[in-house]
Design an enzyme around this catalytic site. Structure first.
Site, mmCIF file in Angstrom:
data_model
loop_
_atom_site.group_PDB
_atom_site.id
_atom_site.type_symbol
_atom_site.label_atom_id
_atom_site.label_comp_id
_atom_site.label_asym_id
_atom_site.label_seq_id
_atom_site.Cartn_x
_atom_site.Cartn_y
_atom_site.Cartn_z
ATOM 1 N N THR A 82 -29.469 14.216 81.261
ATOM 2 C CA THR A 82 -31.073 14.233 81.191
ATOM 3 C C THR A 82 -31.346 14.854 79.881
ATOM 4 O OG1 THR A 82 -30.768 16.329 82.428
ATOM 5 C CG2 THR A 82 -31.230 14.372 83.661
ATOM 6 N N GLY A 83 -30.418 15.276 79.156
ATOM 7 C CA GLY A 83 -30.547 16.214 77.812
ATOM 8 C C GLY A 83 -31.199 15.047 76.618
ATOM 9 N N VAL A 126 -29.144 14.480 73.764
ATOM 10 C CA VAL A 126 -27.906 13.838 73.506
ATOM 11 C C VAL A 126 -27.425 12.929 74.675
ATOM 12 C CG1 VAL A 126 -25.598 14.265 72.853
ATOM 13 C CG2 VAL A 126 -27.203 15.793 71.814
ATOM 14 N N ARG A 140 -13.544 22.621 69.990
ATOM 15 C CA ARG A 140 -13.149 22.028 68.563
ATOM 16 C C ARG A 140 -12.183 22.703 67.866
ATOM 17 N NH1 ARG A 140 -19.635 22.441 67.475
ATOM 18 N NH2 ARG A 140 -20.586 20.793 68.437
ATOM 19 N N CYS A 149 -23.282 19.063 64.443
ATOM 20 C CA CYS A 149 -24.064 17.778 63.916
ATOM 21 C C CYS A 149 -24.086 17.963 62.044
ATOM 22 C CB CYS A 149 -25.288 17.957 64.520
ATOM 23 S SG CYS A 149 -26.108 19.623 64.525
ATOM 24 N N SER A 171 -34.506 19.889 67.023
ATOM 25 C CA SER A 171 -33.823 19.027 67.987
ATOM 26 C C SER A 171 -32.344 19.360 68.177
ATOM 27 C CB SER A 171 -33.838 17.735 67.990
ATOM 28 O OG SER A 171 -33.471 17.256 66.745
ATOM 29 N N GLY A 172 -31.754 20.202 67.007
ATOM 30 C CA GLY A 172 -30.477 20.499 67.076
ATOM 31 C C GLY A 172 -30.160 21.666 68.307
ATOM 32 N N ARG A 189 -33.099 26.887 59.741
ATOM 33 C CA ARG A 189 -33.689 26.113 60.553
ATOM 34 C C ARG A 189 -35.259 25.921 59.993
ATOM 35 N NH1 ARG A 189 -31.196 23.312 64.495
ATOM 36 N NH2 ARG A 189 -30.049 25.370 65.074
ATOM 37 N N HIS A 225 -31.399 16.506 60.141
ATOM 38 C CA HIS A 225 -30.758 17.416 59.406
ATOM 39 C C HIS A 225 -30.610 17.294 57.784
ATOM 40 C CE1 HIS A 225 -30.143 19.639 62.996
ATOM 41 N NE2 HIS A 225 -28.860 19.627 63.034
#
Ligand SMILES: NC(=O)c1ccc[n+]([C@@H]2O[C@H](COP(=O)([O-])OP(=O)(O)OC[C@H]3O[C@@H](n4cnc5c(N)ncnc54)[C@H](OP(=O)(O)O)[C@@H]3O)[C@@H](O)[C@H]2O)c1
Length: 356
Positions: free
Chosen positions: A13-14, A16, A98, A127, A157-158, A235, A242
């Site tokens: 639902t997000g 991404v 990661r 990102c 939005s990041g 930001r 970006h």
């Protein structure tokens, strides 16, 4: 031949997750079923052709071939190993896995070979790192990279859906001379402002975690721990896209003209570089595109072996959802989904306990 994979999308639902669902369909990824998962808040919500949103449980995660995660590091820490142990290959958008030495950190155009050694979990980079390394790869191959000095201009939005709403609410309130609630997504007002504080400061660290990700993930993806990296992440009140000013000092000489030519030929890159005509990459032009846009390619007048670049991409697409789906496509093309996935020594067998 298979008749398509059974795919779980966690965080469906997000921002991404919604895009990953769309891209799986648009790119005709071989799927026999796509199952959306999110939090209790969304349980049962109908997501069109994908059906009702499910919540994560031991039974619900059985029998998947692939699990695409974009639900934050805590959810990935807890559930990615369980999906992996149940036989799925996980592609995770969060920061949780990661830098784990057993987890490949993969950008489709840069290091697809790293997938060959996956042990059940594959990580999708941050990102801002993702878009930068797509542009740096041809330069690294041609001349080596000695040092990077990076300043980012990152879209809200990041940070997630809540931050997008906060920027819009503050902007509307300021234009209408109204009061607005104290900032919650960020430490300060983001509307009409620039915050030298993208990510968060861990105790005792003078860099944000976003800056640390740029440093550490770049070295891991380019497989060169010697690259020196300086990063400031800012930001800005941009919704999506970006932008990054990157100073690249190479090990061997490389002219701006040769760099422009290499970039023009590189997969996933689009060069837009005609400053007199006011043509250079713009965040608003990167939105809804999968390419990384590169321009302002020029010699650094302060260093004979350094170049300056301006690199822009859609942080939700190439910075997250597109690369995650590209990884799934590469796993399929390389025969890395399926029985091999059930092999012993999976990341999920060890680190899952650590995460609980
Ligand atoms: N935005 C970007 O540019 C970007 C880029 C790279 C990586 N990422 C990473 O991708 C992830 C998602 O980012 P986003 O921008 O899509 O965030 P978002 O719009 O805020 O969406 C978050 C998603 O996670 C779900 N979720 C939250 N807690 C959960 C839980 N306990 N169990 C299951 N699902 C849960 C939410 O479900 P509900 O709707 O039910 O709350 C929602 O679907 C983050 O890890 C982020 O770091 C984002």
């Amino acid at each position: 031949m298979n008749n398509g994979y059974r795919i779980a999308v966690i965080g469906a639902t997000g921002q991404v997750g919604t895009l990953m669902l769309r891209l799986l369909v648009e790119r005709a990824f071989p799927a026999r079923e796509i199952v959306p998962f999110a939090s209790e808040r969304s349980a049962g919500r109908e997501l069109g052709d994908f059906g009702p949103v499910r919540t994560l449980s031991g039974e619900a995660i059985e029998d998947f071939d692939i699990a695409l995660f974009s639900a934050g590091a805590a959810t990935s820490g807890r559930w990615a190993p369980r999906f992996a142990q149940a036989g799925a290959v996980v592609v995770d958008n969060s920061s949780r896995w990661r830098m784990d030495k057993d987890v490949p950190l993969v950008v489709a155009e840069v290091n697809p070979h790293a997938l060959d050694h996956h042990r059940g979990i594959v990580a999708n980079p941050n990102c801002s790192t993702m878009q930068m390394v797509v542009a740096l790869k041809p330069i690294a191959d041609a001349a080596g990279i000695e040092r990077l000095v990076i300043s980012t201009y990152q879209a809200v939005s990041g940070t997630g859906r809540r931050a997008v709403e906060e920027l819009l609410e503050q902007t509307r309130a300021l234009l209408n001379g109204q009061e607005f609630p104290p900032p919650s997504a960020y430490a300060h007002q983001i509307a009409f402002n620039a915050l030298p504080h993208a990510g968060s400061f861990a105790a005792g660290d003078d860099h944000t975690d976003e800056e640390r990700k740029l440093i550490d993930e770049t070295r891991k993806i380019l497989e060169d721990p010697a690259i020196r990296v300086s990063a400031t992440c800012v930001r800005v009140p941009v919704l999506t896209g970006h932008s990054e000013a990157v100073n690249v000092q190479t090990r061997d000489p490389l002219s701006p003209a040769r760099a422009r030519q290499l970039l023009a030929e590189a997969p996933g890159v689009m060069v837009i570089d005609d400053p007199p005509a006011a043509r250079y990459p713009l965040a608003i032009e990167a939105v809804e595109r999968d390419e990384v846009l590169v321009g302002r390619i020029r010699r650094d007048p302060g260093h004979e072996q350094a170049l300056d670049l301006w690199i822009v991409a859609d942080n939700l697409r190439k910075g997250a959802a597109t690369n995650a789906v590209q990884i799934a496509e590469l796993l399929d093309a390389r025969g890395l989904i399926g029985p091999r996935g059930a092999a012993e020594g999976r990341v999920g067998g060890v680190a899952g306990d650590r995460a609980n």
